[in-house]
Motif scaffolding. Structure first.
Motif, PDB file in Angstrom:
ATOM      1  N   GLY A  16      71.144 -13.001 -72.516  1.00 14.09           N
ATOM      2  CA  GLY A  16      71.432 -11.571 -72.207  1.00 14.09           C
ATOM      3  C   GLY A  16      69.839 -10.562 -72.540  1.00 14.09           C
ATOM      4  N   ILE A  17      69.746 -10.718 -73.289  1.00 10.55           N
ATOM      5  CA  ILE A  17      68.232 -10.017 -73.339  1.00 10.55           C
ATOM      6  C   ILE A  17      67.004 -10.635 -72.205  1.00 10.55           C
ATOM      7  N   GLY A  18      67.028 -12.280 -72.156  1.00  6.15           N
ATOM      8  CA  GLY A  18      66.762 -12.218 -70.415  1.00  6.15           C
ATOM      9  C   GLY A  18      67.339 -11.239 -69.154  1.00  6.15           C
ATOM     10  N   VAL A  19      67.925 -11.257 -68.891  1.00  3.94           N
ATOM     11  CA  VAL A  19      68.842 -10.521 -67.984  1.00  3.94           C
ATOM     12  C   VAL A  19      68.627  -9.345 -67.775  1.00  3.94           C
ATOM     13  N   ALA A  20      68.417  -8.628 -69.259  1.00  3.43           N
ATOM     14  CA  ALA A  20      68.110  -6.884 -69.336  1.00  3.43           C
ATOM     15  C   ALA A  20      66.641  -6.745 -68.677  1.00  3.43           C
ATOM     16  N   LEU A  21      65.995  -7.142 -69.716  1.00  2.00           N
ATOM     17  CA  LEU A  21      64.661  -7.032 -69.464  1.00  2.00           C
ATOM     18  C   LEU A  21      64.094  -7.804 -67.041  1.00  2.00           C
TER      19      LEU A  21
END
Lengths: 117, 188
Positions: free
Chosen positions: B165-170
């Protein structure tokens, strides 16, 4: 023993190779991600059929049932499906970024733009 | 039991046909739709193999969320795969054939499908089937293993999803900020 066992596994391998071929040969990044998912699903089938017991009930404890299918592959594959979706999401996000930076999601075009990729 | 085997083989052949269709189709929207059919058929196959929890998850997550994510991506990147006239690629076919032949050689040693005395069925699983009701008081063994015996593994899984989720958000969240900044500068 019936001949079914071998046929099951032969089709799993066919699906796995179809996914692998899609990943290697197609130049479109979204097609590659679909291929990755097909490959993944074939591994799931393999695990679930290892746990299958002929005539066994699903792994929910019921009065009067003694033969159950093996619950442990089910647990592993539940986790694997969810993690698979997480990797798919990251792959698709990368595809969107590549589209924005390079204007294309075709591997051939990306090679022409930047041979170092 | 013969009927279950027939359904099993029917679904597997259907899946093989769908995978060939996926290979040949050039329109990406159609490919994603057919992949949705593939996921739903695999959920049915899990149901035939008495794995109800896996079938639920595959139908909801595989056929639901994955397809929505792919459609959302197609809305941004466009649905046409570039059609390239080129000679037939031989190298992928050779690699796939060699790998497939090796795997086919390997499956000869696998235990027969569905036999209760297979090694996988006699070692650890009986302990969970016999003891989990006493120890956790949950009738569904999959749930008791997932949430109780292997609770830390499930926590690890949540960490994996959080990281994704953090990866996609970044990756995508930054774009949205840049776009709004660009629009703001245009208005000035």
């Amino acid at each position: 023993m019936s001949g079914l066992g071998i046929w099951n596994y032969v089709i799993f391998i066919f699906l796995m190779m179809a996914g692998l071929y899609m990943m290697i040969s197609s130049s479109n990044l979204i097609k590659k991600i679909i291929g990755l998912n097909v490959f993944q699903t074939s591994v799931f089938f393999m695990y679930i059929s290892f746990g299958y017991v002929e005539g066994g009930a699903g792994p929910v404890l019921t009065e009067g049932v003694t033969l159950y299918t093996n619950p442990l592959p089910h647990v592993l594959i539940l986790t694997a499906i969810v993690v698979g979706v997480a990797t798919t999401a990251v792959g698709l996000a990368l595809t969107i970024r590549i589209k924005e930076s390079f204007g294309s999601i075709e591997e051939d075009d990306l090679h022409k733009m930047d041979p170092s990729i | 039991m013969m009927l279950a085997h027939l359904i099993d083989i029917f679904l597997l052949v259907f899946l093989a046909v769908i995978s060939v269709a996926l290979l040949r189709i050039k329109d990406l929207l159609t490919a994603v739709m057919i992949f949705g059919i593939y996921s739903l058929t695999s959920a049915s196959l899990f149901m035939v193999l008495a794995a109800a929890d896996v079938a639920f998850t595959e139908a909801a997550v595989g056929a639901g969320i994955s397809i929505i994510l792919m459609l959302a991506t197609l809305a941004i990147t466009g649905r046409e795969e570039k059609i390239v006239e080129r000679k037939f690629k031989l190298l992928p076919l050779i690699i796939v054939s060699i790998t497939g032949a090796t795997l086919l050689y390997g499956i000869r040693d696998l235990p027969p499908f569905g036999v209760a005395s297979n090694p996988a069925q006699v070692h650890v699983a009986p302990r969970y089937i016999e003891q989990s009701a006493v120890e956790t008081d949950i009738p569904n063994i999959v749930t008791s293993v997932l949430a109780s015996y292997r609770g830390f593994d499930t926590l690890g899984e949540v960490v994996v999803i959080f990281t994704a989720g953090i990866g996609v958000a970044l990756l995508i969240g930054r774009r949205r900020r840049l776009l709004t900044a660009k629009e703001a500068s245009r208005h000035e």
